[in-house]
Write an enzyme that holds these catalytic residues in place. Structure first.
Site, PDB file in Angstrom:
ATOM      1  N   ASP A  50       0.839  -1.199   0.000  1.00  0.00           N
ATOM      2  CA  ASP A  50       0.000   0.000   0.000  1.00  0.00           C
ATOM      3  C   ASP A  50       0.871   1.245   0.000  1.00  0.00           C
ATOM      4  O   ASP A  50       1.827   1.358   0.775  1.00  0.00           O
ATOM      5  CB  ASP A  50      -0.912   0.017   1.229  1.00  0.00           C
ATOM      6  N   TYR A  55       3.088  10.031   0.358  1.00  0.00           N
ATOM      7  CA  TYR A  55       4.227   9.424   1.034  1.00  0.00           C
ATOM      8  C   TYR A  55       5.536   9.801   0.325  1.00  0.00           C
ATOM      9  O   TYR A  55       5.859   9.298  -0.737  1.00  0.00           O
ATOM     10  CB  TYR A  55       4.081   7.901   1.082  1.00  0.00           C
ATOM     11  N   LYS A  81      -3.663   5.833  -3.532  1.00  0.00           N
ATOM     12  CA  LYS A  81      -4.713   6.711  -3.042  1.00  0.00           C
ATOM     13  C   LYS A  81      -4.847   7.937  -3.928  1.00  0.00           C
ATOM     14  O   LYS A  81      -3.918   8.280  -4.663  1.00  0.00           O
ATOM     15  CB  LYS A  81      -4.433   7.101  -1.588  1.00  0.00           C
ATOM     16  N   VAL A 231      -1.988  -0.125  13.543  1.00  0.00           N
ATOM     17  CA  VAL A 231      -2.320  -1.075  14.615  1.00  0.00           C
ATOM     18  C   VAL A 231      -1.581  -0.760  15.908  1.00  0.00           C
ATOM     19  O   VAL A 231      -2.009  -1.186  16.982  1.00  0.00           O
ATOM     20  CB  VAL A 231      -2.050  -2.532  14.195  1.00  0.00           C
ATOM     21  N   ASN A 233      -1.180   2.342  16.917  1.00  0.00           N
ATOM     22  CA  ASN A 233      -1.626   3.698  17.265  1.00  0.00           C
ATOM     23  C   ASN A 233      -0.474   4.702  17.219  1.00  0.00           C
ATOM     24  O   ASN A 233      -0.307   5.532  18.104  1.00  0.00           O
ATOM     25  CB  ASN A 233      -2.324   3.731  18.615  1.00  0.00           C
ATOM     26  N   GLY A 235       2.587   4.296  17.761  1.00  0.00           N
ATOM     27  CA  GLY A 235       3.784   4.039  18.553  1.00  0.00           C
ATOM     28  C   GLY A 235       3.582   3.413  19.912  1.00  0.00           C
ATOM     29  O   GLY A 235       4.349   2.550  20.332  1.00  0.00           O
ATOM     30  N   ILE A 236       2.548   3.818  20.646  1.00  0.00           N
ATOM     31  CA  ILE A 236       2.425   3.401  22.040  1.00  0.00           C
ATOM     32  C   ILE A 236       2.295   1.887  22.197  1.00  0.00           C
ATOM     33  O   ILE A 236       2.767   1.307  23.172  1.00  0.00           O
ATOM     34  CB  ILE A 236       1.254   4.150  22.728  1.00  0.00           C
ATOM     35  N   LEU A 237       1.688   1.224  21.207  1.00  0.00           N
ATOM     36  CA  LEU A 237       1.539  -0.229  21.288  1.00  0.00           C
ATOM     37  C   LEU A 237       2.761  -0.965  20.744  1.00  0.00           C
ATOM     38  O   LEU A 237       2.805  -2.200  20.790  1.00  0.00           O
ATOM     39  CB  LEU A 237       0.275  -0.682  20.548  1.00  0.00           C
ATOM     40  N   ALA A 238       3.722  -0.232  20.239  1.00  0.00           N
ATOM     41  CA  ALA A 238       4.987  -0.829  19.812  1.00  0.00           C
ATOM     42  C   ALA A 238       6.072  -0.614  20.854  1.00  0.00           C
ATOM     43  O   ALA A 238       6.857  -1.513  21.146  1.00  0.00           O
ATOM     44  CB  ALA A 238       5.435  -0.248  18.475  1.00  0.00           C
TER      45      ALA A 238
END
Length: 325
Positions: A50, A55, A81, A231, A233, A235-238
């Protein structure tokens, strides 16, 4: 008529490669490094790629096309896109934002019919593909446009949607979708047109389930597939919530988000489950989710993400996670 009248997308892999990183999101990435990470992704079995004109201001599409033209076209699913095209700045100052070393071009928002066709013509030239598997209308949301959101929504439905629908009917675009950051905005699109897919960023994650409240019922009724992005968010979940650099939606996490993340981390510790594995696998628990796109710009991240995607997570873990709602 529902979207069941259109062909199912048939993603070549459920885990997708998000190509923002090779467009130099946050850090410079050399031509050699971009090619290496793309080859590593393909060799590891990732087959959905994607990208978007935004980008790297065209750099991501350029690099992605250079690599993907070396592999069998029928082995991959490629999405890009519309909503912006690129122009030479002609001396005008350009804010390059989060892009460390983009092409020195100026992005122009344009959701008109002609602007959409122009955007896709530029994408075709950069990617080197005459046709597209999936094209999303990009960033028609409050996060991007603020008070101009309603006007932009009308422009997108009258312009971009009509253009993409015409291309779909003619067989030049296999599927069309919308890529946004807000569940209610995605729901509005699904109810306003016949979309094959929605890419929803950050609103169906281990930390934020809000898209399940409005978007998912509408998508199920319409026969629209869900692609999740963000997935972690942003950074915080990584990284985990205890890192000073932890981010949520590209900014400092609010106190309630940090507190929820800490509760999730305690459940991870209890069951011995890596936080990142839970973040990657969470969306696939819902039958409507066809694919998840992960941004990757380092070869080692690909092996790690694939390992996390296959990590054996016990049912008891998900029971505890569901109990947080």
């Amino acid at each position: 008529m529902t979207n069941d009248d259109h062909c199912r997308i048939g993603f070549a892999s459920r885990l997708g490669f998000g190509a923002s990183g090779i467009g130099t999101l946050y850090r410079d990435v050399s031509e050699e490094a971009a090619r290496e990470v793309l080859a590593t992704a393909y060799d590891a079995g990732l087959r959905y790629f994607d990208t978007a004109p935004l980008y790297g201001h065209g750099l991501s599409e350029l690099r992605l096309g250079q690599y993907l033209r070396t592999v069998p076209r029928d082995s991959i699913t490629v999405s890009t896109k519309v909503g912006r095209y690129m122009l030479p700045p002609r001396g005008e100052a350009v804010d390059y934002g989060l892009w460390a070393s983009p092409l020195r071009l100026k992005p122009v928002f344009d959701y008109s019919y002609d602007g959409t066709m122009r955007s896709l013509e530029q994408s075709a030239n950069r990617l080197g593909f005459p046709d597209f598997d999936l094209v999303y209308i990009h960033d028609v949301d409050r996060f991007t446009h603020g008070d101009a959101y309603d006007r932009r929504f009308g422009e997108a439905m009258e312009g971009s949607y009509r253009a993409l629908d015409d291309l779909r009917k003619a067989g030049h675009v296999r599927a069309i979708g919308v890529g946004v950051n807000e569940g209610d905005v995605a729901t509005r699109f699904v109810e306003a047109g016949q979309f094959d897919a929605v890419m929803i960023a950050g609103r169906y994650t281990l930390l934020d389930h809000s898209a399940a409240d409005d978007l998912f019922p509408a998508a199920e009724k319409a026969g629209t597939e869900i692609v999740v992005a963000g997935v972690f968010n942003s950074g915080i979940l990584a990284t985990g919530s205890d890192k000073s650099a932890a981010t949520y939606d590209y900014g400092a996490p609010p106190a309630e988000i940090t507190a929820r993340a800490q509760r999730i981390e305690r459940i991870c510790e209890k069951h011995g489950v890596p936080l990142q594995a839970a973040a990657i696998q969470f969306p696939f628990r819902n039958k409507l989710v066809s694919a998840a796109v992960l941004g990757m710009s380092r070869p080692e991240r690909i092996a790690q993400n694939l390992e996390w995607s296959k990590y054996a997570i016990p049912d008891a873990f998900w029971t505890d996670i569901d109990g947080l709602r």
